[in-house]
Design an enzyme around this catalytic site. Structure first.
Site, PDB file in Angstrom:
ATOM      1  N   HIS A 116      49.077  -7.782  61.267  1.00  0.00           N
ATOM      2  CA  HIS A 116      47.735  -8.326  61.497  1.00  0.00           C
ATOM      3  C   HIS A 116      46.670  -7.396  60.911  1.00  0.00           C
ATOM      4  CE1 HIS A 116      46.483  -5.774  65.031  1.00  0.00           C
ATOM      5  NE2 HIS A 116      47.775  -5.770  65.302  1.00  0.00           N
ATOM      6  N   ASP A 155      46.384   0.546  64.395  1.00  0.00           N
ATOM      7  CA  ASP A 155      46.834  -0.772  64.836  1.00  0.00           C
ATOM      8  C   ASP A 155      45.890  -1.818  64.260  1.00  0.00           C
ATOM      9  OD1 ASP A 155      47.674  -3.004  66.261  1.00  0.00           O
ATOM     10  OD2 ASP A 155      46.759  -2.344  68.140  1.00  0.00           O
ATOM     11  N   GLU A 194      45.339 -11.359  66.006  1.00  0.00           N
ATOM     12  CA  GLU A 194      46.383 -10.837  66.881  1.00  0.00           C
ATOM     13  C   GLU A 194      45.790 -10.154  68.102  1.00  0.00           C
ATOM     14  OE1 GLU A 194      49.298  -8.061  68.620  1.00  0.00           O
ATOM     15  OE2 GLU A 194      47.338  -7.606  67.728  1.00  0.00           O
ATOM     16  N   GLU A 195      44.710  -9.407  67.943  1.00  0.00           N
ATOM     17  CA  GLU A 195      44.158  -8.628  69.047  1.00  0.00           C
ATOM     18  C   GLU A 195      43.622  -9.499  70.178  1.00  0.00           C
ATOM     19  OE1 GLU A 195      44.670  -5.714  69.567  1.00  0.00           O
ATOM     20  OE2 GLU A 195      44.895  -4.604  67.706  1.00  0.00           O
ATOM     21  N   ASP A 207      54.149  -3.618  63.726  1.00  0.00           N
ATOM     22  CA  ASP A 207      52.986  -3.251  64.532  1.00  0.00           C
ATOM     23  C   ASP A 207      53.222  -1.849  65.082  1.00  0.00           C
ATOM     24  OD1 ASP A 207      50.573  -3.475  66.023  1.00  0.00           O
ATOM     25  OD2 ASP A 207      50.947  -5.601  66.367  1.00  0.00           O
ATOM     26  N   HIS A 251      45.243   2.108  70.956  1.00  0.00           N
ATOM     27  CA  HIS A 251      43.978   1.468  71.349  1.00  0.00           C
ATOM     28  C   HIS A 251      42.919   2.484  71.759  1.00  0.00           C
ATOM     29  CE1 HIS A 251      45.114  -3.044  71.912  1.00  0.00           C
ATOM     30  NE2 HIS A 251      45.563  -2.541  70.777  1.00  0.00           N
TER      31      HIS A 251
END
Length: 377
Positions: free
Chosen positions: A72, A189, A223-224, A244, A324
């Site tokens: 992504h 990410d 995706e997030e 990922d 994150h």
């Protein structure tokens, strides 16, 4: 098996370029254009969906056992929720992440009149003004605000300067790559995943490897927020590997220095046969790997399955510490993941009957059962 080498300079270049392009979910057009230009440079044909996902194809000897590799392009971010009377902005997150990691972040606010700069800060940001009270604020998005780098003393000034509810906020990636291979940045990410897939594609194209079946490279953009690959998988794809991050923490088995093969995430186990195939490829090619289970994690694999795609799925990850947040990985993990993707794309299909919508029980595979592993007494 003759195992390949990855062009690490190309991988790092792609990662830096991708990290320099803001792409919070919902504001990803520019990174889609960039990835498309890189696919064109490699001579890989692709198409773009209405919303902006990219579906490229590496052609194989046959196109009835298609596989896919999915990453992504969207990242975490935020959005303006309210213009405040003190001349600052209330914000709401894009994606699932803690305001703890937003505090102190330098950002770009994309207004209708052009990009503006600012900083996300806690409501009580100065120890000189608030004393010990700066340590007593709860960690929530209601307890941070965005200080803009414009003369804005009140709500009216914000409006006059073009700020509005719904403006997208992108956090600076702040990448730093050390001489010993550590890579620190926000948004690894999944910008690192995209760099890995482009690097694997470069090896396959430049070496002119004959692939057994078509492989689709899918770059998703939502995706997030939970539904990245829901509409982007070809109907004839029988198996898909998602690339990922793999979260590195004391209670996890993932590593910053290897590729991690996820056996299960919060949505359930991944396909047994496809996951075991990836393990075998790592062992055959001496690729450093770990296996892990992710309890608080979902990926494009979940969105594809939930959308009704009858596809085998697996997940491989590059190890990321502080996911994150302000993330860190190591070049060795990115390289190992890229090597595994090359070996997977050029390997034979997991099962020859998978192109069929339905198969007979005779054609359906077996997993190791109790008759095989029973201990004699």
């Amino acid at each position: 098996m003759s195992c390949v080498r990855i062009d690490e300079s190309y991988l790092i270049h792609q990662l830096k370029e991708l990290l320099s392009i803001p792409s919070p979910s919902g504001y990803s057009d520019q990174v889609v254009h960039y990835v498309g230009s890189q696919l064109e440079a490699l001579g890989i044909e692709f198409e773009v969906t209405r919303r902006g996902s990219i579906r490229a194809t590496l052609p194989g000897k046959q196109n009835t056992l298609d596989r896919a590799v999915t990453v992504h392009l969207d990242t975490l971010g935020a959005m303006v929720r309210r213009l405040k009377d003190n001349g600052k902005l209330a914000v709401t997150p894009i994606g699932s992440w803690s305001s703890r990691f937003a505090e102190g972040g330098r950002v770009t606010i994309f207004t209708q009149s052009g990009p503006r700069r600012g900083t996300v800060l806690p409501l009580k940001a100065s120890g000189h003004a608030w004393g010990d009270a700066v340590d007593e604020l709860p960690v929530t998005w209601d307890h941070v605000e965005l200080r803009v780098d414009e003369i804005c003393r009140n709500r009216e000034d914000l409006t006059a300067n073009g700020f509005d509810v719904g403006d997208t906020i992108a956090f600076d990636a702040l990448p730093e790559i050390t001489e010993n291979g550590f890579i620190n940045a926000r948004h690894l990410d999944d910008k690192a995943g995209a760099a890995i897939v482009l690097s694997a594609a470069k090896v396959l194209v430049e070496s002119d490897m004959a692939l057994p079946v078509d492989c689709h490279l899918i770059f998703t953009i939502f995706e997030e927020i939970g539904f990245g690959a829901s509409a982007d998988v070809y109907a004839d794809v029988s198996e898909m590997v998602v690339v990922d991050l793999a979260p590195v923490a004391p209670d996890q088995n993932a590593s910053e220095y290897a590729v991690t093969i996820a056996m299960k995430d919060q949505t359930g186990p991944f396909d047994y046969h496809l996951s075991q195939k990836l393990v075998t490829l790592c062992r055959d090619c001496d690729i450093d790997f770990q296996k892990d289970v992710f309890r608080y994690y979902r990926s494009d694999a979940a969105s594809a399955i939930e959308a009704g795609h009858d596809v085998r799925t697996a997940l491989v990850g590059f190890g990321v510490d502080a996911s994150h947040g302000y993330e860190r990985t190591h070049l060795s993990s990115l390289t190992a993941t890229a090597r595994l993707m090359v070996e997977y794309i050029r390997s034979d299909p997991t099962f020859k009957q998978d192109p069929k919508r339905w198969a007979s029980l005779k054609e359906f595979p077996h997993q190791p059962d109790r008759e095989i592993i029973r201990i004699k007494t």
